[in-house]
Scaffold this motif. Structure first.
Motif, short mmCIF file in Angstrom:
data_model
loop_
_atom_site.label_atom_id
_atom_site.label_comp_id
_atom_site.label_asym_id
_atom_site.label_seq_id
_atom_site.Cartn_x
_atom_site.Cartn_y
_atom_site.Cartn_z
N VAL A 292 17.61 -70.64 -15.33
CA VAL A 292 18.85 -71.30 -14.91
C VAL A 292 19.67 -70.35 -14.05
O VAL A 292 19.89 -69.20 -14.42
CB VAL A 292 19.69 -71.74 -16.13
N MET A 293 20.10 -70.83 -12.89
CA MET A 293 21.17 -70.21 -12.12
C MET A 293 22.08 -71.36 -11.72
O MET A 293 21.67 -72.27 -11.01
CB MET A 293 20.63 -69.50 -10.87
N ALA A 294 23.33 -71.32 -12.20
CA ALA A 294 24.22 -72.46 -11.98
C ALA A 294 25.67 -72.02 -11.94
O ALA A 294 26.05 -70.97 -12.47
CB ALA A 294 24.01 -73.51 -13.07
N GLN A 295 26.48 -72.85 -11.31
CA GLN A 295 27.92 -72.62 -11.23
C GLN A 295 28.58 -73.07 -12.53
O GLN A 295 28.30 -74.14 -13.05
CB GLN A 295 28.50 -73.42 -10.07
N SER A 296 29.48 -72.22 -13.06
CA SER A 296 30.27 -72.59 -14.22
C SER A 296 31.73 -72.22 -13.91
O SER A 296 32.00 -71.48 -12.97
CB SER A 296 29.79 -71.85 -15.47
N PRO A 297 32.68 -72.73 -14.68
CA PRO A 297 34.08 -72.37 -14.43
C PRO A 297 34.33 -70.86 -14.49
O PRO A 297 35.25 -70.35 -13.84
CB PRO A 297 34.83 -73.10 -15.55
N GLN A 298 33.52 -70.14 -15.24
CA GLN A 298 33.72 -68.69 -15.39
C GLN A 298 32.95 -67.88 -14.34
O GLN A 298 33.18 -66.69 -14.21
CB GLN A 298 33.29 -68.25 -16.79
N GLY A 299 32.03 -68.51 -13.62
CA GLY A 299 31.23 -67.78 -12.64
C GLY A 299 29.80 -68.28 -12.63
O GLY A 299 29.51 -69.42 -13.02
N LEU A 300 28.89 -67.42 -12.21
CA LEU A 300 27.47 -67.76 -12.15
C LEU A 300 26.83 -67.52 -13.51
O LEU A 300 26.80 -66.38 -13.99
CB LEU A 300 26.76 -66.90 -11.10
N ILE A 301 26.33 -68.58 -14.14
CA ILE A 301 25.59 -68.40 -15.40
C ILE A 301 24.11 -68.33 -15.07
O ILE A 301 23.60 -69.11 -14.27
CB ILE A 301 25.88 -69.52 -16.41
N TYR A 302 23.45 -67.33 -15.65
CA TYR A 302 22.01 -67.25 -15.51
C TYR A 302 21.39 -67.15 -16.90
O TYR A 302 21.96 -66.56 -17.82
CB TYR A 302 21.58 -66.06 -14.63
N ILE A 303 20.23 -67.74 -17.04
CA ILE A 303 19.48 -67.70 -18.30
C ILE A 303 18.03 -67.42 -17.95
O ILE A 303 17.42 -68.14 -17.15
CB ILE A 303 19.59 -69.04 -19.07
N ILE B 55 27.07 -64.37 -17.67
CA ILE B 55 27.84 -64.96 -16.58
C ILE B 55 28.38 -63.82 -15.75
O ILE B 55 28.87 -62.82 -16.29
CB ILE B 55 29.00 -65.84 -17.11
N VAL B 56 28.28 -63.95 -14.43
CA VAL B 56 28.75 -62.89 -13.53
C VAL B 56 29.68 -63.48 -12.48
O VAL B 56 29.61 -64.67 -12.16
CB VAL B 56 27.56 -62.16 -12.84
N ASP B 57 30.53 -62.64 -11.97
CA ASP B 57 31.45 -63.02 -10.89
C ASP B 57 30.64 -63.25 -9.62
O ASP B 57 29.88 -62.38 -9.19
CB ASP B 57 32.48 -61.91 -10.68
N LEU B 58 30.79 -64.42 -9.01
CA LEU B 58 29.98 -64.76 -7.85
C LEU B 58 30.34 -63.95 -6.61
O LEU B 58 29.57 -63.90 -5.65
CB LEU B 58 30.11 -66.26 -7.54
N LYS B 59 31.50 -63.32 -6.60
CA LYS B 59 31.89 -62.53 -5.44
C LYS B 59 31.48 -61.07 -5.56
O LYS B 59 31.10 -60.43 -4.58
CB LYS B 59 33.41 -62.64 -5.22
N THR B 60 31.53 -60.53 -6.77
CA THR B 60 31.28 -59.10 -6.95
C THR B 60 30.01 -58.78 -7.73
O THR B 60 29.49 -57.67 -7.65
CB THR B 60 32.45 -58.44 -7.68
N GLY B 61 29.53 -59.75 -8.53
CA GLY B 61 28.39 -59.48 -9.39
C GLY B 61 28.77 -58.82 -10.70
O GLY B 61 27.90 -58.47 -11.51
N ASP B 62 30.09 -58.63 -10.93
CA ASP B 62 30.54 -58.03 -12.19
C ASP B 62 30.26 -58.97 -13.35
O ASP B 62 30.36 -60.20 -13.23
CB ASP B 62 32.05 -57.75 -12.13
N GLN B 63 29.94 -58.37 -14.50
CA GLN B 63 29.67 -59.17 -15.69
C GLN B 63 30.96 -59.78 -16.23
O GLN B 63 31.97 -59.10 -16.36
CB GLN B 63 29.01 -58.30 -16.77
N VAL B 64 30.91 -61.07 -16.52
CA VAL B 64 32.04 -61.73 -17.18
C VAL B 64 31.95 -61.49 -18.68
O VAL B 64 32.93 -61.14 -19.32
CB VAL B 64 32.06 -63.23 -16.85
N TRP B 65 30.73 -61.67 -19.22
CA TRP B 65 30.51 -61.26 -20.59
C TRP B 65 30.36 -59.74 -20.58
O TRP B 65 29.76 -59.18 -19.65
CB TRP B 65 29.26 -61.90 -21.18
N SER B 66 30.91 -59.08 -21.57
CA SER B 66 30.92 -57.61 -21.57
C SER B 66 29.51 -57.03 -21.46
O SER B 66 29.30 -55.96 -20.88
CB SER B 66 31.60 -57.09 -22.83
N LYS B 67 28.54 -57.73 -22.01
CA LYS B 67 27.15 -57.30 -21.86
C LYS B 67 26.26 -58.54 -21.96
O LYS B 67 26.65 -59.55 -22.58
CB LYS B 67 26.77 -56.28 -22.93
N PRO B 68 25.08 -58.49 -21.38
CA PRO B 68 24.20 -59.65 -21.42
C PRO B 68 23.80 -60.00 -22.85
O PRO B 68 23.72 -59.13 -23.72
CB PRO B 68 22.97 -59.20 -20.62
#
Length: 627
Positions: free
Chosen positions: A364-375, A382-395
């Motif tokens: 899965v690679m998809a848009q979510s309200p928090q950013g890009l979710i990948y599974i 979930i990562v920031d689509l502009k910077t690639g920073d992790q939204v969750w503190s760790k995967p």
């Protein structure tokens, strides 16, 4: 998450419960005696079952008690001689090798509309002795045929010809010769080398002599000396045309740019390694993905539309096969099958601070309200689509799982991911992870589907179904022991055929399909858990084509799937193998159908709720699964 493939999936399992409360349904709604041995059954995207027999093809529509068509003109067909055209009601039948390789051997083609049951084109009936190409063109709904037609004087019977048919009216629009009949001089090869490109004001035909442009009446417009083009794409204005030529060894593809009057717009063609699998014309340039032959590796290039030169000084290193490719406002986002996600701006700058490391097989690679979710099969984040920073503190990491199921619980604003028997709940705001439950499925299975039902979690696999409360406590878990493994594998062989008829618009280039750049938004990033989006897109696309068969297909994709509240499962009943209809809310069996076959061959239409069962060598039963 669910998608189109989910609606067409074929599920196998077995039942060890007491079926006293289950509705018996052992009598088929219709019985179809096909009069010849059945070799293969294919469920089409339009909901018609196509049976390949020793005599030809038979179409079965469950709304009718007799087959909608029987095509025996070419006799028994090999699997490779039958092509289901994606996103359409058409089947192209091919017999005989391409004439340029077959000498004087006769080649035959036919086109069937499987919804109406009509044979739209038969090369025998129209006196075609040899066929070079036979292509369906959408959304124009045309058929373009090239070859040798045995009509006219002796010279015309030897001169390559092109004919354009209207698929809605089943009538010839126009035809023309590729060379002047009876021309004196050295013989030239005018065989058609690829898929013609149909534009608003012209038809461009790639031949061994170069590109030929004709009006819609067949009048000469221009010629271009670029030879051996396999397929073409035009921009939205249709003033710029890109032609793709695969080299003889198949290791490279040459890209040419031609103007609407036949002029070569690039000084030199552009060579990319491997076969082009994705191509998109953008205001900033041209995005190209090519896959190297016999290697799990892709390359991404971004070319200047004016010159064909590479706009990126240094192409991004993929180090694997490009599994996901999306175009966004600020750049190109891509995911690698072997693991890894990155994003490049249109001027070649890396937008992510560093390439994102992920597990292999990005499901899965998809848009979510928090950013890009990948599974992936190993982790999620979930990562920031502009910077690639992790939204969750760790995967979120888990053991490599053969299947990973996920959904979004809107009532508690959390993501739910089931992997390797564990359900994880991830708070959408904080990213905090909680192990919500452990679910042990029998036969060492893991959940491959997950959905929310009235604030409860429904999980399923091939042999198991379970319902959990929002606190993770089990409401029910039912296990249906599978029949013999050999029977299971044979049943699932139909999945590939079904998938091949699906909406393959995302990779039209792979199919060599001719299209304008505006037909199908191939590289948009989907919204997470928005499983209705693809269905609506399909319905709208079908509805946009002014033809009754496409309108019927549109209506089908707007319908509620029969699997919304039930799961169909193959099992060994008390008296033999059968199919059961399991209620998702209770886990109980609402209906069972005894098939009396240890290795049943069947197809389930999970949109219409119909079971097709090969009762014997020549007979198919159709059961209504909805009532």
């Amino acid at each position: 998450m669910r998608n189109l493939k989910h609606f067409f999936s074929i599920i196998a399992a077995s039942l060890i419960l007491n079926f006293a409360s289950a509705q018996k349904a052992e009598t088929p709604q219709y019985t179809y005696d096909l009069g010849a041995n059945i070799n293969e059954m294919t469920l089409t995207v339009g909901g018609v079952l196509i049976a390949a027999t020793n005599d030809g093809l038979v179409g079965i529509d469950p709304k009718h008690s007799v087959p909608t068509f029987t095509f025996n003109s070419f006799g028994k067909l090999k699997p490779e001689e039958t092509e289901f055209i994606p996103a359409s009601p058409y089947i192209v039948i091919s017999q005989g090798a391409d004439s340029k390789f077959a000498g004087l051997a006769k080649t035959k083609r036919a086109v069937i509309n499987y919804i109406t049951g009509k044979v739209i084109f038969n090369s025998d009936n129209d006196n075609w002795n040899q066929i070079y190409t036979c292509n369906i063109v959408l959304p124009q709904n045309k058929l373009i045929v090239s070859g040798i037609q045995k009509e006219g004087d002796k010279f015309e019977k030897m001169t390559p010809k092109v004919a354009v048919y209207d698929l809605s009216t089943q009538k010839l629009d126009y035809s023309f010769f590729l060379d002047k009949p009876g021309r004196v001089g050295i013989a030239k090869d005018f065989s058609v080398t690829g898929v013609p490109l149909l534009l608003k004001n012209m038809l461009i035909i790639p031949t061994a002599q170069g590109l030929l442009a004709k009006s819609h009446k067949g009048d000469d417009l221009w010629e271009c000396k670029i030879k051996g083009i396999n397929w073409m794409v035009a921009d939205e204005t249709e003033k710029e045309i890109y032609g793709f030529e695969t080299t003889t060894n198949g290791k490279n593809t040459r890209i040419h740019k031609i103007g609407s009057k036949g002029e070569e717009l690039w000084k030199d063609d552009r060579k990319v390694q491997g076969n082009v699998s994705n191509f998109q014309i953008l205001p900033q340039g041209i995005a190209v993905v090519s896959d190297k032959v016999a290697a799990e590796e892709s390359e991404i290039a971004f070319l200047s539309a004016s010159s064909g030169e590479d706009l990126w000084e240094k192409a991004p290193k993929t180090k694997g096969f490009v599994q996901h490719f999306y175009v966004q406002n600020d750049g190109i986002l891509f995911g690698i099958q072997q693991g890894g996600i990155n994003k490049i701006s249109f001027d070649g700058q890396t937008l992510f601070k560093k390439p994102l490391k992920t597990g292999a097989n990005i499901m899965v690679m998809a848009q979510s309200p928090q950013g890009l979710i990948y599974i992936t099969s190993e982790d999620a984040n979930i990562v920031d689509l502009k910077t690639g920073d992790q939204v969750w503190s760790k995967p979120l990491k888990y053991k490599n799982s053969a299947a990973v199921a996920s959904t979004f619980d809107s009532s508690k604003n959390r993501y739910l991911i089931a992997a390797d028997g564990t359900i994880y709940a991830i708070d959408a705001n904080s990213g905090n992870v909680k192990e919500l439950a452990n679910v042990k499925f029998d036969e060492k299975e893991v959940a491959n589907a997950m959905e929310m039902r009235n604030n409860k979690m429904f999980l399923s696999s091939s042999q198991n179904v379970a319902l959990l409360g929002d606190d993770g406590k089990e409401i029910y878990h039912e296990y249906y022991k599978s029949p013999s493994q050999s029977g299971f594998v044979k049943v699932l062989s139909g999945v590939v055929a079904v998938a091949s008829t699906g909406l393959a618009m995302a990779h039209a280039a792979k199919a060599g399909m001719n299209r304008t750049n505006s037909y199908g938004s191939a590289n948009d990033l989907s919204n997470y858990n928005d499983y209705g989006k693809e269905n609506k897109r399909a319905a709208d696309m079908f509805a946009s084509i002014g033809d009754a068969s496409f309108q019927m297909m549109s209506k089908r994709f707007k319908a509620t799937a029969a699997t919304e509240n039930a799961q169909f499962i193959l099992t060994k009943l008390d008296d033999g193998v059968g199919l059961v209809k399991v209620n998702k809310d209770t886990g109980k069996v609402d209906k069972e159908i005894l098939l009396k076959d240890k290795k049943p061959e069947y197809q389930v239409d999970e949109i219409a709720g119909v079971l097709y069962y090969k009762a014997n060598d020549k007979t198919i039963y159709a059961y209504n699964l909805q009532n």
